[in-house]
Write an enzyme that holds these catalytic residues in place. Structure first.
Site, mmCIF file in Angstrom:
data_model
loop_
_atom_site.group_PDB
_atom_site.id
_atom_site.type_symbol
_atom_site.label_atom_id
_atom_site.label_comp_id
_atom_site.label_asym_id
_atom_site.label_seq_id
_atom_site.Cartn_x
_atom_site.Cartn_y
_atom_site.Cartn_z
ATOM 1 N N LYS A 161 0.841 -1.204 0.000
ATOM 2 C CA LYS A 161 0.000 0.000 0.000
ATOM 3 C C LYS A 161 0.875 1.254 0.000
ATOM 4 O O LYS A 161 2.079 1.174 0.306
ATOM 5 C CB LYS A 161 -0.914 -0.019 1.232
ATOM 6 C CG LYS A 161 -0.180 -0.024 2.575
ATOM 7 C CD LYS A 161 -1.096 -0.472 3.704
ATOM 8 C CE LYS A 161 -0.345 -0.472 5.035
ATOM 9 N NZ LYS A 161 -1.116 -1.158 6.098
ATOM 10 N N ARG B 214 -11.012 -0.281 14.417
ATOM 11 C CA ARG B 214 -10.788 0.589 13.268
ATOM 12 C C ARG B 214 -11.578 0.028 12.096
ATOM 13 O O ARG B 214 -12.546 0.612 11.653
ATOM 14 C CB ARG B 214 -9.272 0.601 12.987
ATOM 15 C CG ARG B 214 -8.811 1.562 11.967
ATOM 16 C CD ARG B 214 -7.295 1.527 11.830
ATOM 17 N NE ARG B 214 -6.794 0.280 11.211
ATOM 18 C CZ ARG B 214 -5.536 0.077 10.848
ATOM 19 N NH1 ARG B 214 -4.618 1.003 11.045
ATOM 20 N NH2 ARG B 214 -5.173 -1.058 10.304
ATOM 21 N N TYR C 297 15.684 29.611 9.939
ATOM 22 C CA TYR C 297 14.524 30.402 10.368
ATOM 23 C C TYR C 297 14.423 30.450 11.889
ATOM 24 O O TYR C 297 14.644 29.441 12.561
ATOM 25 C CB TYR C 297 13.235 29.787 9.816
ATOM 26 C CG TYR C 297 13.022 30.013 8.347
ATOM 27 C CD1 TYR C 297 12.811 31.302 7.842
ATOM 28 C CD2 TYR C 297 13.017 28.951 7.452
ATOM 29 C CE1 TYR C 297 12.604 31.510 6.484
ATOM 30 C CE2 TYR C 297 12.805 29.146 6.099
ATOM 31 C CZ TYR C 297 12.603 30.424 5.617
ATOM 32 O OH TYR C 297 12.397 30.625 4.286
ATOM 33 N N MET D 85 11.843 24.438 3.713
ATOM 34 C CA MET D 85 11.073 23.694 2.712
ATOM 35 C C MET D 85 11.982 22.894 1.787
ATOM 36 O O MET D 85 11.706 21.739 1.461
ATOM 37 C CB MET D 85 10.219 24.660 1.885
ATOM 38 C CG MET D 85 9.285 23.962 0.919
ATOM 39 S SD MET D 85 8.394 25.124 -0.126
ATOM 40 C CE MET D 85 7.345 25.940 1.060
HETATM 41 C C1 LIG Z 1 -0.358 -2.070 6.840
HETATM 42 C C2 LIG Z 1 -0.899 -3.380 7.239
HETATM 43 C C3 LIG Z 1 -0.054 -4.498 7.331
HETATM 44 C C4 LIG Z 1 1.449 -4.400 7.224
HETATM 45 O O1 LIG Z 1 1.947 -3.894 8.448
HETATM 46 P P1 LIG Z 1 3.521 -3.684 8.694
HETATM 47 O O2 LIG Z 1 3.580 -3.267 10.124
HETATM 48 O O3 LIG Z 1 3.952 -2.625 7.759
HETATM 49 O O4 LIG Z 1 4.182 -4.971 8.425
HETATM 50 C C5 LIG Z 1 -0.629 -5.734 7.554
HETATM 51 N N1 LIG Z 1 -1.982 -5.857 7.724
HETATM 52 C C6 LIG Z 1 -2.806 -4.795 7.685
HETATM 53 C C7 LIG Z 1 -4.260 -4.987 7.907
HETATM 54 C C8 LIG Z 1 -2.295 -3.519 7.460
HETATM 55 O O5 LIG Z 1 -3.115 -2.458 7.440
#
Ligand SMILES: *Cc1c(COP(=O)(O)O)cnc(C)c1O
Length: 385
Positions: A47, A150, A273, A326
């Site tokens: 992802k 969640r 800054y 930036m």
């Molecule tokens: C992002 C995610 C993972 C991977 O988690 P990592 O800690 O990056 O290995 C696995 N399962 C679900 C449901 C996730 O949202």
């Protein structure tokens, strides 16, 4: 014949920083995680553009290493994974965020042959209804909530959900029954055991199905909650799945940038800054063309409470001084021999010496956020495809 490495982003001549992504290390990390998890299948979570490294390159590398099951958050990402796999058969792509409300939501899943991770009773109902309208019911994974609160169907509803699936005659379309850890990176957190127990209840109800619970850190837990499929993300990209223990993963990203200019300031003068850093001695400063617009958090500045980011120049660690701008940062290079300092000399902000976990900690965040924020202005080089 060796091909030149694949690149993306602005050309080297026009970029102020180089991000090198070692796809060989990615493949090796995947094999290592698979080894830890055997006999479970090892999938890959890709992802958010494969945690910022580039989803197409990551997917092709992982598929060549033997990975057959990919997880993304959203269907648009799933479409990119499917395209990167050249429509070859035998790869399963799951969308962790599941189904959105609305009738058109199935279109992308059908078009790109994606599988939703069903995370609520409403999604489950929509999916069953969709199957009644079409002849073929797309396979899915079912996510249960064991404590994250969640996404996921309440674990206590497992028996009722199984009855609903049986009544609709769609149990065989459930590829995996899964859940997700809340704090698997904290090995001693009692939540891990509590979630494994809650998942046991679901597993008892769904006897004979296939199960998946572990992310990267979950794979490393002493309980080995691997079941049928593990879902590593972060560790694939070089993150340490077991904080506090030396990292067994190889670094995947290296971030380097040349010194743009050098100057000397007197004790009592400041840089950046709001004059947040004042020299205690006569100091040599190097300016680098990376800033918060490139994903180096402003919070990577050192404060009395915590040390800030560092960069390695000619083998020496140099602290970032003053605010992150930036497009620029300033390093204190007073302790680097003058013979090593010149415009064009390279500073390394991430690599063998400085890990994504380390920079994350110094920026008051986690390596995940460092990775997924990696900038679009870097010249990207993909090694060992
Ligand atoms: C992002 C995610 C993972 C991977 O988690 P990592 O800690 O990056 O290995 C696995 N399962 C679900 C449901 C996730 O949202």
């Amino acid at each position: 014949m060796t091909l030149p490495p694949e690149t993306s982003g602005p050309p080297l001549s026009a970029a102020q920083a180089i991000l090198t992504i070692d796809l060989g290390a990615l493949a090796q990390n995947w094999r290592k995680l698979r080894h830890y998890s055997t006999p479970a299948e090892c999938g890959a979570v890709v992802k958010a553009d494969a945690y910022g490294i580039g989803i197409e390159q990551a997917v092709r590398t992982l598929a060549a290493a033997g990975c057959r099951t990919f997880f993304v958050a959203q269907a648009s990402e799933g479409a990119r994974v499917r395209a990167a796999l050249n429509k070859q058969d035998g790869y399963r792509i799951y969308c962790l965020n599941g189904l959105l409300p609305g009738p058109q939501v199935f279109d992308a899943f059908i078009e790109h042959d994606l599988r939703p991770v069903i995370g609520s009773r409403a999604e489950l109902d929509a999916w069953i209804k969709q199957g009644a309208l079409h002849l073929q019911q797309m396979p899915v994974a079912l996510q249960f909530n064991t404590g994250m609160n969640r996404l996921g169907i309440d674990a206590h509803d497992a028996a009722e959900v199984l009855a609903v699936l049986r009544a609709a005659g769609v149990e065989s379309k459930i590829d995996y029954v899964m859940s997700h850890f809340v704090s698997s990176e904290a090995e001693r957190d009692p939540l891990n055991g509590a979630q494994i127990k809650a998942f046991d209840l679901v597993r008892n109800v769904f006897a004979g199905f296939r199960f998946s619970l572990a992310n990267s850190s979950g794979i490393m837990l002493p309980q080995k909650p691997h079941y049928d499929l593990v879902r590593p993300g972060y560790a694939l990209y070089g993150g340490n799945p077991s904080p506090g223990v030396p990292n067994s993963m190889q670094p995947v990203v290296k971030l380097q940038a040349p010194i743009i200019q050098l100057r000397s300031i007197e004790a009592g003068e400041s840089t950046g800054y709001n004059a947040q850093w004042t020299a205690k001695r006569r100091s040599r400063l190097a300016t680098i063309g990376i800033g918060y617009a490139d994903g180096l958090p402003r919070s990577a500045m050192s404060t009395p409470e915590k040390p800030g980011a560092q960069a390695e120049i000619a083998g020496r660690l140099c602290p970032l001084v003053g605010r992150v701008s930036m497009d620029l940062i300033v390093l204190d290079v007073t302790d680097v021999p003058e013979s090593e300092l010149a415009p064009g000399a390279m500073a390394e902000l991430l690599g063998e010496r400085i890990s994504i976990d380390d920079l994350g900690e110094r920026a008051g965040t986690i390596g995940y956020e460092i990775l997924t924020s990696l900038g679009r202005r870097y010249h990207r080089v993909y090694l060992n495809p």
